[in-house]
Design a protein around this motif. Structure first.
Motif, PDB file in Angstrom:
ATOM      1  N   SER A  49       0.844  -1.197   0.000  1.00  0.00           N
ATOM      2  CA  SER A  49       0.000   0.000   0.000  1.00  0.00           C
ATOM      3  C   SER A  49       0.878   1.244   0.000  1.00  0.00           C
ATOM      4  N   PRO A  50       0.367   2.343  -0.521  1.00  0.00           N
ATOM      5  CA  PRO A  50       1.143   3.589  -0.498  1.00  0.00           C
ATOM      6  C   PRO A  50       1.137   4.265   0.865  1.00  0.00           C
ATOM      7  N   TYR A  51       0.411   3.694   1.794  1.00  0.00           N
ATOM      8  CA  TYR A  51       0.294   4.336   3.098  1.00  0.00           C
ATOM      9  C   TYR A  51       1.299   3.792   4.106  1.00  0.00           C
ATOM     10  N   GLU A  52       1.996   2.693   3.794  1.00  0.00           N
ATOM     11  CA  GLU A  52       2.970   2.109   4.713  1.00  0.00           C
ATOM     12  C   GLU A  52       4.208   1.691   3.926  1.00  0.00           C
ATOM     13  N   ASN A  53       5.341   1.696   4.599  1.00  0.00           N
ATOM     14  CA  ASN A  53       6.606   1.360   3.944  1.00  0.00           C
ATOM     15  C   ASN A  53       6.764  -0.149   3.754  1.00  0.00           C
ATOM     16  N   GLN A  54       6.316  -0.936   4.725  1.00  0.00           N
ATOM     17  CA  GLN A  54       6.463  -2.381   4.676  1.00  0.00           C
ATOM     18  C   GLN A  54       5.115  -3.014   4.290  1.00  0.00           C
ATOM     19  N   PRO A  55       5.158  -4.101   3.504  1.00  0.00           N
ATOM     20  CA  PRO A  55       3.904  -4.760   3.118  1.00  0.00           C
ATOM     21  C   PRO A  55       3.284  -5.497   4.293  1.00  0.00           C
ATOM     22  N   ASP A  56       2.015  -5.647   4.243  1.00  0.00           N
ATOM     23  CA  ASP A  56       1.294  -6.457   5.232  1.00  0.00           C
ATOM     24  C   ASP A  56       1.283  -7.905   4.750  1.00  0.00           C
ATOM     25  N   VAL A  57       1.636  -8.821   5.650  1.00  0.00           N
ATOM     26  CA  VAL A  57       1.688 -10.234   5.285  1.00  0.00           C
ATOM     27  C   VAL A  57       0.859 -11.032   6.289  1.00  0.00           C
ATOM     28  N   TRP A  58       0.416 -12.182   5.800  1.00  0.00           N
ATOM     29  CA  TRP A  58      -0.266 -13.139   6.677  1.00  0.00           C
ATOM     30  C   TRP A  58       0.152 -14.546   6.255  1.00  0.00           C
ATOM     31  N   PRO A  59       0.458 -15.466   7.165  1.00  0.00           N
ATOM     32  CA  PRO A  59       0.396 -15.345   8.635  1.00  0.00           C
ATOM     33  C   PRO A  59       1.615 -14.639   9.214  1.00  0.00           C
ATOM     34  N   ASN A  60       2.791 -14.886   8.582  1.00  0.00           N
ATOM     35  CA  ASN A  60       4.030 -14.221   8.989  1.00  0.00           C
ATOM     36  C   ASN A  60       5.019 -14.386   7.842  1.00  0.00           C
ATOM     37  N   HIS A  61       6.218 -13.842   8.015  1.00  0.00           N
ATOM     38  CA  HIS A  61       7.189 -13.876   6.917  1.00  0.00           C
ATOM     39  C   HIS A  61       7.620 -15.303   6.587  1.00  0.00           C
ATOM     40  N   SER A  62       7.853 -16.134   7.606  1.00  0.00           N
ATOM     41  CA  SER A  62       8.275 -17.514   7.336  1.00  0.00           C
ATOM     42  C   SER A  62       7.159 -18.306   6.652  1.00  0.00           C
ATOM     43  N   GLY A  63       5.924 -18.077   7.076  1.00  0.00           N
ATOM     44  CA  GLY A  63       4.805 -18.763   6.441  1.00  0.00           C
ATOM     45  C   GLY A  63       4.623 -18.337   4.996  1.00  0.00           C
ATOM     46  N   VAL A  64       4.846 -17.067   4.703  1.00  0.00           N
ATOM     47  CA  VAL A  64       4.739 -16.580   3.329  1.00  0.00           C
ATOM     48  C   VAL A  64       5.828 -17.206   2.461  1.00  0.00           C
ATOM     49  N   HIS A  65       7.085 -17.245   2.975  1.00  0.00           N
ATOM     50  CA  HIS A  65       8.187 -17.841   2.200  1.00  0.00           C
ATOM     51  C   HIS A  65       7.902 -19.319   1.917  1.00  0.00           C
ATOM     52  N   ARG A  66       7.363 -20.036   2.849  1.00  0.00           N
ATOM     53  CA  ARG A  66       7.072 -21.462   2.662  1.00  0.00           C
ATOM     54  C   ARG A  66       6.029 -21.676   1.563  1.00  0.00           C
ATOM     55  N   VAL A  67       4.965 -20.888   1.570  1.00  0.00           N
ATOM     56  CA  VAL A  67       3.921 -21.040   0.559  1.00  0.00           C
ATOM     57  C   VAL A  67       4.424 -20.611  -0.812  1.00  0.00           C
ATOM     58  N   VAL A  68       5.228 -19.540  -0.866  1.00  0.00           N
ATOM     59  CA  VAL A  68       5.755 -19.061  -2.146  1.00  0.00           C
ATOM     60  C   VAL A  68       6.717 -20.074  -2.753  1.00  0.00           C
ATOM     61  N   GLU A  69       7.564 -20.696  -1.932  1.00  0.00           N
ATOM     62  CA  GLU A  69       8.476 -21.715  -2.437  1.00  0.00           C
ATOM     63  C   GLU A  69       7.715 -22.942  -2.933  1.00  0.00           C
ATOM     64  N   GLN A  70       6.682 -23.279  -2.227  1.00  0.00           N
ATOM     65  CA  GLN A  70       5.856 -24.405  -2.679  1.00  0.00           C
ATOM     66  C   GLN A  70       5.221 -24.094  -4.035  1.00  0.00           C
ATOM     67  N   TYR A  71       4.844 -22.853  -4.245  1.00  0.00           N
ATOM     68  CA  TYR A  71       4.257 -22.455  -5.531  1.00  0.00           C
ATOM     69  C   TYR A  71       5.297 -22.469  -6.647  1.00  0.00           C
ATOM     70  N   ARG A  72       6.501 -22.031  -6.349  1.00  0.00           N
ATOM     71  CA  ARG A  72       7.548 -21.963  -7.373  1.00  0.00           C
ATOM     72  C   ARG A  72       8.015 -23.349  -7.805  1.00  0.00           C
TER      73      ARG A  72
END
Length: 236
Positions: A49-72
């Motif tokens: 979003s243009p209103y914050e510097n860091q993106p909002d993620v769910w559930p957390n950064h490690s969970g996002v990396h795990r799902v993204v790697e599974q997709y790749r």
């Protein structure tokens, strides 16, 4: 009270757009969490979003990396199989709207031709009709004639099936009557006494000869206690 329908368009007011973003971001994260918990699926959400510097993620950064790697790790064809962006979404909605429009046009045309057919039956002439109207009118008449013929055939088959069913019922009734008596060709049936049926079933046990040539008949039973088969003035 029904909720007011929201128009999906860009919000030009800055403060209103920011408030709407915060509200819907919270709802989006909640929906992703509910989907993962209720269905037990791997999911994540990354929201810039243009209103914050860091993106909002769910559930957390490690969970996002795990799902993204599974997709790749999936093949490229499988990755793009159900992928949808703004362009594909609008294209899909447009195709669906065009299909519904064509379907509605066909239904409206059938109603118009049906009304025209009834007007012609009421006495309207065919002189002012176009060739397309005449073709559609002929098609409508043919369809109605087919439906009428199918209905006539079904009504003709119904009495025949009913007659065959009644015939089978009478045949079964005749077989039941044959077990208890002899039909004389009409409605009258001769019913034999119980001693006669028993004697016919086992004549060797119930019939014999005396010392002379007379035949001894087993007339003494529960239904004939006096042992006489004939009753009357001539047979005391």
């Amino acid at each position: 009270m029904a909720r007011k329908k929201i128009k999906l368009a860009f919000i030009t007011n800055d403060s209103q757009r920011k408030a709407t973003f915060k509200k819907r971001r919270k709802g989006l994260m909640k929906k992703v969490s509910e989907l993962s918990t209720l269905c037990g699926v791997d999911s994540c959400a990354i929201l810039y979003s243009p209103y914050e510097n860091q993106p909002d993620v769910w559930p957390n950064h490690s969970g996002v990396h795990r799902v993204v790697e599974q997709y790749r790790r999936m093949p490229e064809m499988e990755q793009n199989k159900k992928m949808m962006n703004n362009e594909s979404f609008i294209r899909q909605r447009t195709m669906k709207a065009n299909y519904q429009l064509k379907k509605q046009l066909v239904e409206n045309r059938e109603k118009d031709v049906n009304m025209l057919m009834y007007q012609c039956l009421a006495g309207r002439g065919l002189q002012n009709l176009m060739m397309a109207d005449l073709n559609d009118l002929g098609w409508m008449v043919d369809q109605n004639l087919k439906d009428i013929n199918k209905r006539i055939d079904s009504l003709k088959k119904a009495p025949m099936e009913q007659g065959e069913s009644s015939k089978r019922v009478h045949e079964n009734a005749g077989l039941q009557e044959g077990k208890h008596g002899m039909n004389l060709g009409g409605d009258e049936v001769i019913h034999r006494p119980q001693w006669f049926n028993e004697w016919m079933n086992a004549p060797s046990e119930q019939m014999g000869f005396g010392h002379g040539d007379e035949v001894m008949m087993p007339f003494n039973n529960a239904n004939n206690n006096d042992g006489n088969i004939f009753h009357g003035g001539f047979f005391p």
